[in-house]
Design a protein around this motif. Structure first.
Motif, PDB file in Angstrom:
ATOM      1  N   LEU A  13       0.833  -1.204   0.000  1.00 19.88           N
ATOM      2  CA  LEU A  13       0.000   0.000   0.000  1.00 19.88           C
ATOM      3  C   LEU A  13       0.870   1.256   0.000  1.00 19.88           C
ATOM      4  O   LEU A  13       0.614   2.209  -0.751  1.00 19.88           O
ATOM      5  CB  LEU A  13      -0.912  -0.014   1.228  1.00 19.88           C
ATOM      6  CG  LEU A  13      -1.998   1.058   1.296  1.00 19.88           C
ATOM      7  CD1 LEU A  13      -2.953   0.932   0.122  1.00 19.88           C
ATOM      8  CD2 LEU A  13      -2.750   0.962   2.610  1.00 19.88           C
ATOM      9  N   ALA A  14       1.910   1.261   0.833  1.00 20.95           N
ATOM     10  CA  ALA A  14       2.826   2.401   0.857  1.00 20.95           C
ATOM     11  C   ALA A  14       3.594   2.522  -0.459  1.00 20.95           C
ATOM     12  O   ALA A  14       3.810   3.630  -0.970  1.00 20.95           O
ATOM     13  CB  ALA A  14       3.801   2.261   2.028  1.00 20.95           C
ATOM     14  N   ASN A  43      -6.517  -3.486  -1.132  1.00 17.71           N
ATOM     15  CA  ASN A  43      -5.807  -3.913   0.072  1.00 17.71           C
ATOM     16  C   ASN A  43      -6.783  -4.334   1.163  1.00 17.71           C
ATOM     17  O   ASN A  43      -6.524  -5.288   1.912  1.00 17.71           O
ATOM     18  CB  ASN A  43      -4.918  -2.762   0.566  1.00 17.71           C
ATOM     19  CG  ASN A  43      -4.056  -3.156   1.740  1.00 17.71           C
ATOM     20  OD1 ASN A  43      -3.080  -3.897   1.602  1.00 17.71           O
ATOM     21  ND2 ASN A  43      -4.393  -2.659   2.918  1.00 17.71           N
ATOM     22  N   HIS A  44      -7.923  -3.650   1.266  1.00 17.98           N
ATOM     23  CA  HIS A  44      -8.937  -4.032   2.249  1.00 17.98           C
ATOM     24  C   HIS A  44      -9.506  -5.416   1.937  1.00 17.98           C
ATOM     25  O   HIS A  44      -9.695  -6.233   2.853  1.00 17.98           O
ATOM     26  CB  HIS A  44     -10.055  -2.984   2.250  1.00 17.98           C
ATOM     27  CG  HIS A  44     -11.196  -3.329   3.147  1.00 17.98           C
ATOM     28  ND1 HIS A  44     -11.124  -3.249   4.525  1.00 17.98           N
ATOM     29  CD2 HIS A  44     -12.454  -3.768   2.857  1.00 17.98           C
ATOM     30  CE1 HIS A  44     -12.278  -3.613   5.051  1.00 17.98           C
ATOM     31  NE2 HIS A  44     -13.105  -3.933   4.068  1.00 17.98           N
ATOM     32  N   TYR A  66      -4.371  11.419  -9.134  1.00 14.69           N
ATOM     33  CA  TYR A  66      -4.007  10.014  -8.908  1.00 14.69           C
ATOM     34  C   TYR A  66      -4.295   9.591  -7.473  1.00 14.69           C
ATOM     35  O   TYR A  66      -4.625   8.426  -7.221  1.00 14.69           O
ATOM     36  CB  TYR A  66      -2.540   9.792  -9.243  1.00 14.69           C
ATOM     37  CG  TYR A  66      -2.250   9.786 -10.720  1.00 14.69           C
ATOM     38  CD1 TYR A  66      -2.987   8.998 -11.583  1.00 14.69           C
ATOM     39  CD2 TYR A  66      -1.241  10.586 -11.257  1.00 14.69           C
ATOM     40  CE1 TYR A  66      -2.738   8.996 -12.937  1.00 14.69           C
ATOM     41  CE2 TYR A  66      -0.982  10.586 -12.612  1.00 14.69           C
ATOM     42  CZ  TYR A  66      -1.732   9.792 -13.455  1.00 14.69           C
ATOM     43  OH  TYR A  66      -1.487   9.794 -14.803  1.00 14.69           O
ATOM     44  N   THR A  67      -4.165  10.504  -6.511  1.00 18.34           N
ATOM     45  CA  THR A  67      -4.485  10.159  -5.123  1.00 18.34           C
ATOM     46  C   THR A  67      -5.971   9.875  -4.959  1.00 18.34           C
ATOM     47  O   THR A  67      -6.375   8.946  -4.256  1.00 18.34           O
ATOM     48  CB  THR A  67      -4.053  11.291  -4.179  1.00 18.34           C
ATOM     49  OG1 THR A  67      -2.634  11.500  -4.300  1.00 18.34           O
ATOM     50  CG2 THR A  67      -4.378  10.955  -2.737  1.00 18.34           C
ATOM     51  N   MET A  68      -6.807  10.676  -5.617  1.00 16.49           N
ATOM     52  CA  MET A  68      -8.253  10.515  -5.504  1.00 16.49           C
ATOM     53  C   MET A  68      -8.791   9.336  -6.319  1.00 16.49           C
ATOM     54  O   MET A  68      -9.909   8.885  -6.061  1.00 16.49           O
ATOM     55  CB  MET A  68      -8.957  11.802  -5.950  1.00 16.49           C
ATOM     56  CG  MET A  68      -8.718  13.007  -5.064  1.00 16.49           C
ATOM     57  SD  MET A  68      -9.505  12.853  -3.432  1.00 16.49           S
ATOM     58  CE  MET A  68      -8.063  12.467  -2.433  1.00 16.49           C
ATOM     59  N   THR A  69      -8.049   8.871  -7.288  1.00 17.07           N
ATOM     60  CA  THR A  69      -8.545   7.784  -8.147  1.00 17.07           C
ATOM     61  C   THR A  69      -7.739   6.508  -7.962  1.00 17.07           C
ATOM     62  O   THR A  69      -8.239   5.512  -7.426  1.00 17.07           O
ATOM     63  CB  THR A  69      -8.494   8.229  -9.619  1.00 17.07           C
ATOM     64  OG1 THR A  69      -7.150   8.632  -9.951  1.00 17.07           O
ATOM     65  CG2 THR A  69      -9.433   9.396  -9.865  1.00 17.07           C
ATOM     66  N   PHE A  70      -6.487   6.539  -8.359  1.00 15.91           N
ATOM     67  CA  PHE A  70      -5.649   5.341  -8.322  1.00 15.91           C
ATOM     68  C   PHE A  70      -5.444   4.835  -6.903  1.00 15.91           C
ATOM     69  O   PHE A  70      -5.639   3.647  -6.604  1.00 15.91           O
ATOM     70  CB  PHE A  70      -4.303   5.642  -8.991  1.00 15.91           C
ATOM     71  CG  PHE A  70      -3.263   4.582  -8.784  1.00 15.91           C
ATOM     72  CD1 PHE A  70      -3.310   3.398  -9.503  1.00 15.91           C
ATOM     73  CD2 PHE A  70      -2.241   4.766  -7.875  1.00 15.91           C
ATOM     74  CE1 PHE A  70      -2.350   2.413  -9.318  1.00 15.91           C
ATOM     75  CE2 PHE A  70      -1.280   3.798  -7.681  1.00 15.91           C
ATOM     76  CZ  PHE A  70      -1.333   2.620  -8.401  1.00 15.91           C
ATOM     77  N   GLY A  93      -7.159   5.470  -4.178  1.00 12.08           N
ATOM     78  CA  GLY A  93      -8.405   5.005  -3.582  1.00 12.08           C
ATOM     79  C   GLY A  93      -8.735   3.584  -3.978  1.00 12.08           C
ATOM     80  O   GLY A  93      -9.197   2.775  -3.156  1.00 12.08           O
ATOM     81  N   ALA A  94      -8.485   3.250  -5.261  1.00 12.80           N
ATOM     82  CA  ALA A  94      -8.711   1.878  -5.713  1.00 12.80           C
ATOM     83  C   ALA A  94      -7.762   0.898  -5.025  1.00 12.80           C
ATOM     84  O   ALA A  94      -8.149  -0.222  -4.666  1.00 12.80           O
ATOM     85  CB  ALA A  94      -8.544   1.809  -7.229  1.00 12.80           C
ATOM     86  N   VAL A  95      -6.517   1.323  -4.800  1.00  7.40           N
ATOM     87  CA  VAL A  95      -5.552   0.463  -4.113  1.00  7.40           C
ATOM     88  C   VAL A  95      -5.989   0.213  -2.671  1.00  7.40           C
ATOM     89  O   VAL A  95      -5.815  -0.896  -2.138  1.00  7.40           O
ATOM     90  CB  VAL A  95      -4.145   1.095  -4.172  1.00  7.40           C
ATOM     91  CG1 VAL A  95      -3.157   0.297  -3.323  1.00  7.40           C
ATOM     92  CG2 VAL A  95      -3.646   1.168  -5.604  1.00  7.40           C
TER      93      VAL A  95
END
Length: 291
Positions: A11-12, A141-142, A129-133, A135-137
């Motif tokens: 995730l990081a 991960n969840h 990318y933070t709001m889209t990519f 968020g999907a990651v």
């Protein structure tokens, strides 16, 4: 984390990769538009990495808080609450950064202008990318954690096996914990406990608040005084290494030639017939009059 299921290394890594994508996108767009690439632009990725990682931490912290509040909620509601908590902070910081760098494009220095254009565009892409990519990651991960899968191999981690037969290192790397309850729910982070139980009550004490106000007043007064003492310009000695030949050159120049003032040059911008003796005499006469 020491749990092979709740470890967030990937995730990081995806958060850092998101910042890299923003740099590539902005640089590609600016080069496609014909914006010159100066040597100062090469320092922009470090700024983007700092802001991108900061946004990543905000997103992860909001996600974990939402997960603890609503353990049985769906992924859609968890992601919605995460954006409700984190998106405002990320949006405001991005807007202030983009505004600051786009204001810098008004400068007369081409290198600074190109640096501000590249960096401002990179901040915009980093936000997207933070709001889209990313968020999907977070969602992927969840789902991996809900499936009790290993962080590296994504293979399902067995819970009901006998851990007594294996070493502690094997249990930690392949099962999730040295204890006999590898899948027990994780408690609140120690950093959150510190700020909530100790730091928060400490700074809200009335005497501490008074001390904070006095310290800020002293800091503000010192800052105003420093602004009145600051000098414009740059000492070229500071741009060279300590053992560079440039430093003694500027020392000697300041010692022996500072009394003569700045250098003055005369430039003829028109095309003239230098072969014509009359023109040459006119130029020499102009130079003598200037002297």
């Amino acid at each position: 984390r020491l749990s092979c299921v709740r470890n967030n290394i990937w995730l990081a890594s995806c958060g850092v990769f998101s910042s890299g994508l923003a740099v590539l996108s902005s640089f590609g767009l600016m080069l496609f538009c014909g914006v010159p690439f100066g040597v100062t632009v090469a320092k922009a990725p470090f700024l983007i990495l700092g802001v991108g990682v900061d946004d990543m931490f905000i997103m992860i912290a909001s996600w974990e808080q939402s997960s603890r509040k609503k353990e049985k909620s769906s992924v859609k509601s968890l992601l919605a609450e995460t954006y409700a908590e984190a998106a405002l902070s990320v949006t405001i910081t991005t807007l202030t950064d983009v505004l600051a760098f786009f204001i810098g494009t008004w400068t007369a220095f081409p290198s600074v202008r190109s640096f501000c254009l590249y960096t401002g565009a990179a901040f915009v892409f980093c936000y997207v990318y933070t709001m889209t990519f990313f968020g999907a990651v977070l969602v992927l991960n969840h789902k991996r954690e809900q499936g009790n899968r290993h962080w590296l191999t994504c293979m399902r981690v067995e819970v009901g096996i006998d851990q007594a037969e294996n070493s502690c290192l094997y249990n930690a790397c392949c099962i999730g914990s040295c204890s006999r309850q590898p899948s027990q729910p994780e408690g609140e982070h120690p950093m959150s406990i510190f700020f909530k139980r100790y730091y928060g009550p400490f700074v809200t004490n009335k005497w501490i608040k008074l001390l904070m106000v006095l310290l800020y007043g002293a800091y503000l007064g010192g800052s105003v005084y420093g602004c009145t003492q600051i000098r414009e310009g740059i000492d070229l000695r500071n741009l060279a290494n300590d053992d560079s030949y440039v430093i003694p050159y500027y020392d000697d120049d300041d010692k022996y030639f500072s009394t003569y003032g700045p250098r003055v040059m005369v430039i003829i911008t028109e095309s003239v017939d230098y072969w014509n003796e009359t023109v040459r005499l006119g130029i020499e006469s102009c130079a003598q009059n200037l002297e």
